[in-house]
Design a protein around this motif. Structure first.
Motif, short mmCIF file in Angstrom:
data_model
loop_
_atom_site.label_atom_id
_atom_site.label_comp_id
_atom_site.label_asym_id
_atom_site.label_seq_id
_atom_site.Cartn_x
_atom_site.Cartn_y
_atom_site.Cartn_z
N ILE A 135 -16.37 -67.29 -43.07
CA ILE A 135 -16.63 -66.77 -41.69
C ILE A 135 -17.08 -65.21 -41.93
O ILE A 135 -16.60 -64.72 -43.04
N SER A 136 -17.92 -64.76 -41.16
CA SER A 136 -18.41 -63.17 -41.26
C SER A 136 -18.05 -62.70 -39.80
O SER A 136 -18.19 -63.24 -38.88
N MET A 137 -17.44 -61.44 -39.93
CA MET A 137 -16.81 -60.81 -38.71
C MET A 137 -17.22 -59.38 -38.51
O MET A 137 -17.13 -58.93 -39.75
N LEU A 138 -17.50 -59.06 -37.41
CA LEU A 138 -17.86 -57.58 -37.21
C LEU A 138 -17.26 -56.96 -35.98
O LEU A 138 -17.11 -57.73 -34.85
N CYS A 139 -16.47 -56.02 -36.29
CA CYS A 139 -15.86 -55.49 -35.00
C CYS A 139 -16.52 -54.02 -34.62
O CYS A 139 -16.76 -53.32 -35.77
N PHE A 140 -17.01 -53.84 -33.60
CA PHE A 140 -17.91 -52.59 -33.43
C PHE A 140 -17.60 -52.16 -32.02
O PHE A 140 -17.15 -52.55 -31.23
N MET A 141 -18.06 -50.74 -31.96
CA MET A 141 -17.65 -49.78 -30.59
C MET A 141 -18.58 -48.76 -30.56
O MET A 141 -19.20 -48.32 -31.71
N MET A 142 -18.93 -48.47 -29.48
CA MET A 142 -19.84 -47.10 -29.29
C MET A 142 -18.92 -45.97 -29.75
O MET A 142 -17.71 -45.93 -29.88
N GLU A 143 -19.42 -44.71 -29.87
CA GLU A 143 -18.95 -43.63 -30.55
C GLU A 143 -17.97 -43.12 -29.68
O GLU A 143 -16.87 -42.74 -30.04
N LYS A 144 -17.93 -43.15 -28.32
CA LYS A 144 -17.04 -42.50 -27.42
C LYS A 144 -15.66 -43.49 -27.69
O LYS A 144 -14.47 -42.86 -27.55
N GLN A 145 -15.80 -44.71 -27.63
CA GLN A 145 -14.52 -45.53 -27.86
C GLN A 145 -14.10 -45.38 -29.10
O GLN A 145 -12.80 -45.28 -29.28
N ALA A 146 -14.92 -45.21 -30.19
CA ALA A 146 -14.33 -45.21 -31.64
C ALA A 146 -13.49 -43.86 -31.75
O ALA A 146 -12.55 -43.81 -32.15
N LEU A 147 -14.03 -42.70 -31.23
CA LEU A 147 -13.56 -41.48 -31.07
C LEU A 147 -11.94 -41.49 -30.36
O LEU A 147 -10.96 -41.00 -30.90
N LYS A 148 -12.02 -42.22 -29.31
CA LYS A 148 -10.72 -42.28 -28.46
C LYS A 148 -9.76 -43.24 -29.27
O LYS A 148 -8.43 -42.84 -29.42
N LEU A 149 -10.35 -44.33 -29.83
CA LEU A 149 -9.36 -45.25 -30.58
C LEU A 149 -8.83 -44.48 -31.86
O LEU A 149 -7.49 -44.61 -32.32
N ALA A 150 -9.63 -43.88 -32.75
CA ALA A 150 -9.29 -43.00 -33.94
C ALA A 150 -8.23 -41.98 -33.59
O ALA A 150 -7.34 -41.68 -34.20
#
Length: 204
Positions: A78-93
């Motif tokens: 299985i290959s898996m990719l979790c991705f998000m836009m920059e704004k979402q990534a900064l909010k999550l981080a």
């Protein structure tokens, strides 16, 4: 190289199985990470060849994404990719590091996003598959990159396409109800392995 096809009904059944895994394991894990209620939607579970992937990435074309990638070995590939836009990534981080906001992603932010992806993909979704089927699934360490989606998906696709002429792709969105943080998941399987999951679902 295998060339196995899957029926429309089997895709519906897979959607139901994946939904149960995500609802019971992945969504609660994401909810714990962000400290609030989370919901999800499965945008589709489809069989396709490699050319069909172009249509999947088209909505995100040329937009830089923050991505976490994992692959598995063992009884299933299985290959898996979790991705998000920059704004979402900064909010999550920021949430993961106990900050109100982040203007840019430092090394600690990168590490926290990679670990979040690892928890959501390996710690929840893969564990759900393994617990349901009894299969041994060994997971790689999470990789992190900031690239266009076309570039991010190259490695996950290469891992699967080396063994099959077709693949099954599940697209999932998970989001925080209040904060609006949204992550996207691409879960990529060989058709043969989805048949294994379906057979265990029938006998389980």
């Amino acid at each position: 190289m295998e060339n196995i096809s899957i029926s429309k009904q089997e895709l519906v059944d897979l959607n139901d199985i994946f939904s149960s895994f995500i609802k019971s394991k992945t969504v609660p894990a994401f909810s714990m990470l962000i400290g609030e209620e989370a919901k999800y939607s499965i945008r589709g579970v489809r069989e396709m060849n490699l050319r069909g992937v172009d249509d999947v990435v088209l909505p995100y074309m040329n937009e830089e994404m923050y991505g976490v990638y994992l692959k598995t070995e063992g009884d299933m590939r299985i290959s898996m990719l979790c991705f998000m836009m920059e704004k979402q990534a900064l909010k999550l981080a920021a949430k993961l590091n106990g900050k109100d906001s982040m203007e840019s992603l430092d090394q600690m932010g990168r590490s926290s996003l990679a670990e979040a992806g690892n928890i959501l993909l390996a710690g929840s979704f893969l564990n759900a598959i393994s617990n349901s089927t009894g299969f041994r699934i060994d997971c790689s360490a999470p990789g992190f990159a900031i690239e266009t989606l076309n570039t991010l998906i190259e490695d996950p696709l290469a891992e699967i396409s080396a063994h099959t002429n077709s693949l099954v792709l599940a697209e999932v969105d998970i989001f925080g109800v209040k904060c609006g943080i949204t992550i996207h998941l691409f879960l990529i399987f060989t058709t043969e392995d989805t048949k294994k999951i379906l057979s265990k679902g029938e006998t389980g």
